[in-house]
Design an enzyme around this catalytic site. Structure first.
Site, PDB file in Angstrom:
ATOM      1  N   ASN A   1       1.771   3.524  -9.735  1.00 46.67           N
ATOM      2  CA  ASN A   1       3.064   3.386 -10.402  1.00 46.67           C
ATOM      3  C   ASN A   1       3.532   1.940 -10.501  1.00 46.67           C
ATOM      4  OD1 ASN A   1       5.787   4.524 -11.349  1.00 46.67           O
ATOM      5  ND2 ASN A   1       6.382   3.329  -9.549  1.00 46.67           N
ATOM      6  N   HIS A   2       3.136   1.089  -9.536  1.00 38.24           N
ATOM      7  CA  HIS A   2       3.754  -0.234  -9.451  1.00 38.24           C
ATOM      8  C   HIS A   2       2.879  -1.196  -8.661  1.00 38.24           C
ATOM      9  CE1 HIS A   2       5.031   2.101  -5.863  1.00 38.24           C
ATOM     10  NE2 HIS A   2       4.691   0.983  -5.253  1.00 38.24           N
TER      11      HIS A   2
ATOM     12  N   ASP B   1       7.165  -2.078 -12.273  1.00 35.26           N
ATOM     13  CA  ASP B   1       6.753  -0.760 -12.748  1.00 35.26           C
ATOM     14  C   ASP B   1       5.708  -0.876 -13.854  1.00 35.26           C
ATOM     15  OD1 ASP B   1       7.526   2.167 -12.531  1.00 35.26           O
ATOM     16  OD2 ASP B   1       7.764   1.866 -14.688  1.00 35.26           O
TER      17      ASP B   1
ATOM     18  N   ARG C   1      -4.574  10.656  -2.419  1.00 39.38           N
ATOM     19  CA  ARG C   1      -3.158  11.016  -2.427  1.00 39.38           C
ATOM     20  C   ARG C   1      -2.498  10.035  -3.372  1.00 39.38           C
ATOM     21  NH1 ARG C   1       1.985   8.329  -1.284  1.00 39.38           N
ATOM     22  NH2 ARG C   1       3.435   9.885  -0.453  1.00 39.38           N
TER      23      ARG C   1
ATOM     24  N   ASP D   1       0.559   8.262  -5.025  1.00 37.03           N
ATOM     25  CA  ASP D   1       1.943   7.934  -4.706  1.00 37.03           C
ATOM     26  C   ASP D   1       2.839   8.073  -5.937  1.00 37.03           C
ATOM     27  OD1 ASP D   1       3.873   6.693  -2.756  1.00 37.03           O
ATOM     28  OD2 ASP D   1       3.968   5.165  -4.316  1.00 37.03           O
TER      29      ASP D   1
ATOM     30  N   GLU E   1       2.668  12.797  -4.555  1.00 39.90           N
ATOM     31  CA  GLU E   1       3.981  12.789  -3.925  1.00 39.90           C
ATOM     32  C   GLU E   1       5.041  12.969  -5.003  1.00 39.90           C
ATOM     33  OE1 GLU E   1       6.910   9.584  -1.671  1.00 39.90           O
ATOM     34  OE2 GLU E   1       5.696   9.094  -3.434  1.00 39.90           O
TER      35      GLU E   1
ATOM     36  N   ASP F   1       7.764   8.512   5.221  1.00 38.88           N
ATOM     37  CA  ASP F   1       8.972   8.198   4.461  1.00 38.88           C
ATOM     38  C   ASP F   1      10.207   8.935   4.958  1.00 38.88           C
ATOM     39  OD1 ASP F   1       8.083   6.296   2.627  1.00 38.88           O
ATOM     40  OD2 ASP F   1       7.277   7.803   1.272  1.00 38.88           O
TER      41      ASP F   1
ATOM     42  N   ARG G   1       7.597   4.631  11.708  1.00 35.71           N
ATOM     43  CA  ARG G   1       6.205   4.173  11.719  1.00 35.71           C
ATOM     44  C   ARG G   1       5.917   3.360  12.981  1.00 35.71           C
ATOM     45  NH1 ARG G   1       7.037   1.789   5.626  1.00 35.71           N
ATOM     46  NH2 ARG G   1       7.589   3.770   4.636  1.00 35.71           N
TER      47      ARG G   1
END
Length: 721
Positions: free
Chosen positions: A168-169, A229, A257, A259, A287, A359, A410
Site C-alpha cells: 500500500n505504501h 500511498d 500476509r 498489509d 489485513e 496493532d 511489542r
C-alpha cells in the site's frame, strides 16, 4: 500495519478409547521437512515481530548504512532492539516443540535508513512497515544468506514461512519537513526510483490524508496518516510490486500476509495475486480491520475475501473473542458472531483467527487473567480457520504502559520456557489439529451454551471433535448434551491441563447422549474421534481458491487412496503432479472460466464431494473503468460495472458479483479498478442500483475495450442516456 509511530483462529467403546489415547500421545507432527501446500488449515501460526524476538547476530545491530537506529538499552521503544533472521533460526527447536507449523514474520524488506521524528521522539522502521526497497532484506534483520538459512531451518523442522508484505505504501513523508525520514523514497534493488515529495511521474497518490476511515474512496486513495500511498494503477508501480513479491516467493516462502488490504483497490489486488499464484500455489491472507459484523465496510470485506483470491484475518471474530474472554460478553454472543461470519464468507475455513496482534493491546493488558487467556487460546486452536498466536503469548508477555498499545504491545520476548501452561496447550492442540480432519475441514455446530459455557462440535464426515469451555468462576453441571461422537468413553485431549475430564457417550445412530458431567470453573475439555481411512474420498480443501489453467493447486482431504486416480475441474481431468492418501498436487486444466466444482476420483472410480474454486479466463491485468455523467443518484444508490466475462460478472446485477460499488470523488463521474484477462476484447456496461434494490442499466450498445497484454489499462466512457 504501522501508521504514524504515535498512532496506533465406527469404532466404539474400547476401540475408540484406544484410538484416542494413541492420538493424544503423538508429538506435534513437524519432525520432517515442510509439506508445501496452499493451505494452512491444519497449521498453528505464530506471529513474530522479528526485531523483538531474539538477537542471533549482534554484528547487524547497528549497520553503518543506517547507524543510530539501534538502542542497546531497549528503553527507546521505537528503535531497533536486535532481533533478526538468525535469531528466529536459533529458536527453531523452541517453535517446533510448541507445535508451531507456520511462522508469520514482520515485513523483511529494507526499511528507511533515516529516523522519522514525531514531536521529539525518534522513530525507526523496526516494525518493517516503512519500506524503502521491497527487493532487498532489511540490514538490521540480516542478509539474503541469513534469510535463506532461516527458511531452510524452518522448513527442515516442518514449519512454513509467511512474510508480511505492505504494497500500500512506502514510508512517512512531510513536504514541510525535508528531514522527515526519506520522504517516502522507493528503491529497486538499490537503485533510486522516486519519492513522494518530488513525484513528477505520479508514482504515489496525492489526495491528502484519510479523514473518514469508513469511506471507500478515502480509504483506498488517500494517505494513511502520512505514509506515501502507492498509485498501484501506475504501470511502473504495478510492475514493481509484482516483481518484488515474486522475489520473495522465489526465496522459498510459503505464504504472504498482505498489509492494509482495505486501503487498496480490490481489482488491483486480484490481478497482483494472480501473478503470484502463477509462480507458486501458496497461501495469502490480508489485513482488513472491521470493528464487527456491523462495521460500515464489513460487506466490502466479505466481497473482498470471496472474490479476490486472498483470505482475511478474522477481525470481527477477534472483537467477539476479546469481548467474551477478556470482558463480560456471553458465550451466546460469541457463537452468534461466528455463525454470522460463517454464513457470509464463502471460504470461512481460510480465515485466520487471533486473540491479539502487533496493532492492538495484548489480551493480558485488557484482562490480566491467565485462565481467560487459556480459554481464548483453546477456542481459536479448535475452531474453524487457522489460529495465529502472537509471539510471547505462551510466555504471558505484555506491557501495560500507555494502555499497552503501540509500541508497548511489542515488548522484547522475555524468555523461552517450554514449561508454561500456554506453551503446553499450544503443543497439545497443534498435535490434535494436525491429525484431526474435523478441525482442519469440519463444520461447526453449537451443542450446549449458557452465559459462561460453550460446547461446540467440529465434524468432517465421521471425524468428530467436541470442545467444552467454561469461562465462569464456578463449575457447571452439563446435562442434556448431545454429540455425534460414537458411543464410548473419551479422555480429554488436553490430559487435564485445563481441568478437563473424561466423558461417556451413550448409544444411538446420531445425536448421542453424553452422561451428565461437571465442567470445572475455567475448565476446558476436548474430546476427539478420528474414523478409519474412508473408502469414499472426502475432499476438504482446494487451494488457492482462485487460479487459472496451468497453475498448481493443492488438494487435501481423506480417502484418496495410495494409487493415483483423477482430479476433475468440472468435467475436465487435471494433470496429477503427486498423489497421496490425504494430499494431491495437480495442474489446473483448460476449462470454462468462472466458479468451477473440483472433485477427486479414486483409481477405483469412486467420486468425492466437490469444492468450488474460481478459474480465471487468463492472466490478469488491472484496468481502471470510468463512466462520466452517470445517472443521478440519491444517498444509498451506487453505480456498478458488469460485462461479458466472468471477471466482470457475466452481466450479473447482483452486487455480490458485479464490480462495485464504484467510487465518485468527482460526482457524477464514477470509477473503479477491475481485474480482467490480458489481451482480451471485452464488452461492458454500467448500471445504477438504488438503495431499494432497483436496477437501471444505461442505454445504448455495449461498450467495448481490448485489454492490454500486460501492465495496466484504463477505459473512460460517458453514460449512455
Amino acid at each position: 500495519m504501522q501508521r504514524k509511530a504515535i498512532i496506533r483462529r465406527s469404532a466404539t467403546g474400547f476401540a475408540a478409547l484406544t484410538l484416542l489415547l494413541s492420538i493424544a500421545s503423538v508429538r506435534p507432527a513437524v519432525a520432517g521437512p515442510v509439506t508445501t501446500r496452499a493451505s494452512v488449515k491444519s497449521d498453528v501460526c505464530y506471529q513474530i515481530v522479528t526485531d523483538r524476538f531474539f538477537d542471533g547476530n549482534t554484528a547487524n545491530n547497528n549497520p553503518a548504512v543506517s547507524s543510530g537506529m539501534y538502542d542497546s538499552t531497549k528503553t527507546q521503544w521505537k528503535k531497533y532492539w536486535g532481533g533478526d533472521f538468525a535469531g528466529i533460526q536459533q529458536k527453531v527447536s523452541y517453535l517446533q516443540g510448541m507445535g508451531i507449523t507456520t511462522v508469520w514474520i514482520s515485513p523483511p524488506v529494507d526499511n528507511v535508513n533515516k529516523l522519522v521524528t514525531y514531536g521529539t521522539e525518534p522513530n525507526a522502521g523496526y516494525h518493517g512497515y516503512w519500506a524503502r526497497d521491497f527487493k532487498t532484506p532489511e540490514e538490521h534483520f540480516g542478509t539474503w544468506a541469513e534469510f535463506d538459512n532461516m527458511v531452510t531451518a524452518l522448513h527442515n523442522a516442518g514449519i512454513k514461512v509467511m512474510i508480511d508484505f505492505a504494497p500500500n505504501h512506502t514510508s512517512p513523508s512531510d513536504a514541510a519537513d525535508p528531514n522527515h525520514g526519506e520522504q517516502g523514497a522507493l528503491y529497486d534493488n538499490g537503485t533510486f526510483v522516486g519519492n513522494y515529495t518530488s513525484d513528477s511521474p505520479m508514482y504515489f497518490h496525492h489526495n491528502g490524508g484519510t479523514n473518514n476511515w469508513d469511506d471507500p474512496y478515502e480509504t483506498q486513495y488517500k494517505n494513511m496518516a502520512d505514509l506515501a500511498d502507492f498509485s498501484q494503477e501506475h504501470a511502473t508501480i504495478d510492475s514493481y510490486l509484482r516483481s518484488a513479491a515474486t522475489t520473495w516467493v522465489n526465496r522459498g516462502i510459503d505464504g504472504i500476509r498482505v498489509d492494509a488490504v482495505k486501503h487498496m483497490p480490490l481489482g488491483w489486488q486480484k490481478s497482483w495475486a494472480d501473478g503470484i499464484y502463477r509462480t507458486k500455489d501458496l497461501f495469502m491472507f490480508g489485513e482488513w480491520y472491521s470493528s464487527s459484523t456491523s462495521d460500515p465496510l464489513y460487506g466490502a470485506s466479505v466481497k473482498y475475501a470471496n472474490t479476490s483470491g486472498i483470505s482475511l484475518l478474522d477481525f470481527p471474530l477477534n472483537k467477539a473473542i476479546r469481548d467474551t474472554f477478556g470482558g463480560t460478553a456471553t458465550m451466546s454472543s460469541l457463537w452468534n458472531t461466528q455463525a454470522q461470519i460463517d454464513a457470509d464468507f464463502k471460504y470461512k475455513e481460510n480465515l485466520v483467527t487471533f486473540i491479539d496482534n502487533h496493532d492492538m493491546s495484548r489480551f493480558l493488558t485488557m484482562n490480566n487473567n491467565n485462565a481467560r487467556l487459556h480459554e481464548a487460546m483453546a477456542y481459536i486452536l479448535t475452531s474453524r480457520g487457522t489460529p495465529c498466536i502472537n509471539y510471547g503469548t505462551e510466555q504471558y508477555l505484555h506491557n501495560d504502559t500507555g494502555g499497552g498499545t503501540d509500541p508497548y504491545n511489542r515488548p522484547q520476548m522475555p524468555g523461552f520456557s517450554t514449561t508454561t501452561t500456554a506453551y503446553q496447550l499450544i503443543n497439545k492442540l497443534s498435535t490434535l489439529r494436525q491429525n484431526q480432519p474435523a478441525i482442519q475441514f469440519g463444520s461447526s455446530t453449537q451443542r450446549w451454551v449458557n452465559n459462561d459455557v460453550l460446547i461446540y462440535e467440529r465434524k468432517f464426515y465421521n471425524d468428530v471433535v467436541l470442545v467444552a469451555i467454561n469461562k465462569g468462576t464456578t463449575s457447571a453441571s452439563i446435562s442434556g448434551l448431545l454429540t455425534d461422537l460414537p458411543a464410548g468413553t473419551y479422555s480429554d485431549q488436553l490430559t487435564g491441563l485445563l481441568s478437563g475430564n473424561s466423558i461417556t457417550v451413550g448409544a444411538g445412530t446420531s445425536n448421542r447422549p453424553v452422561t451428565t458431567f461437571t465442567l470445572a470453573a475455567n475448565g476446558v475439555g476436548v474430546w476427539s474421534y478420528k474414523a478409519a481411512e474412508p473408502t469414499t474420498p472426502q475432499l476438504g480443501s482446494v487451494g488457492p481458491t482462485m487460479t487459472r489453467a496451468g497453475n498448481s493447486v493443492t488438494i487435501e482431504g481423506r480417502g484418496f487412496g495410495t494409487t493415483t486416480g483423477k482430479v476433475y475441474f468440472g468435467a475436465t481431468a487435471a494433470t496429477i503432479t503427486s498423489w497421496g492418501q490425504n494430499l494431491i498436487k495437480a495442474t489446473v486444466p483448460s476449462v470454462t472460466a468462472g466458479n468451477t466444482a473440483v472433485k477427486v476420483q479414486t483409481s477405483g472410480g469412486v467420486n468425492s464431494n466437490t469444492y468450488d474454486v474460481n478459474v480465471l479466463t487468463g492472466a490478469q491485468v488491472p484496468v481502471t473503468f470510468t463512466v462520466n455523467n452517470a445517472s443521478p443518484t440519491n444517498p444509498g444508490d451506487y453505480i456498478y460495472l458488469s460485462g461479458n466475462i466472468p471477471e466482470l460478472g457475466n452481466w450479473s446485477t447482483d452486487k455480490a458479483v458485479a464490480i462495485g460499488p464504484m467510487l465518485t470523488p468527482n460526482y457524477p463521474n464514477w470509477f473503479i479498478t477491475a481485474s480482467v484477462p490480458a489481451g482480451t476484447a471485452i464488452q461492458f456496461k454500467f448500471f445504477k442500483l438504488t438503495a431499494g434494490g432497483v436496477v437501471t442499466w444505461e442505454n445504448g450498445s455495449n461498450h467495448t475495450y481490448t485489454v492490454p497484454s500486460s501492465g495496466t489499462g484504463s477505459a473512460t466512457v460517458n453514460w449512455q442516456y
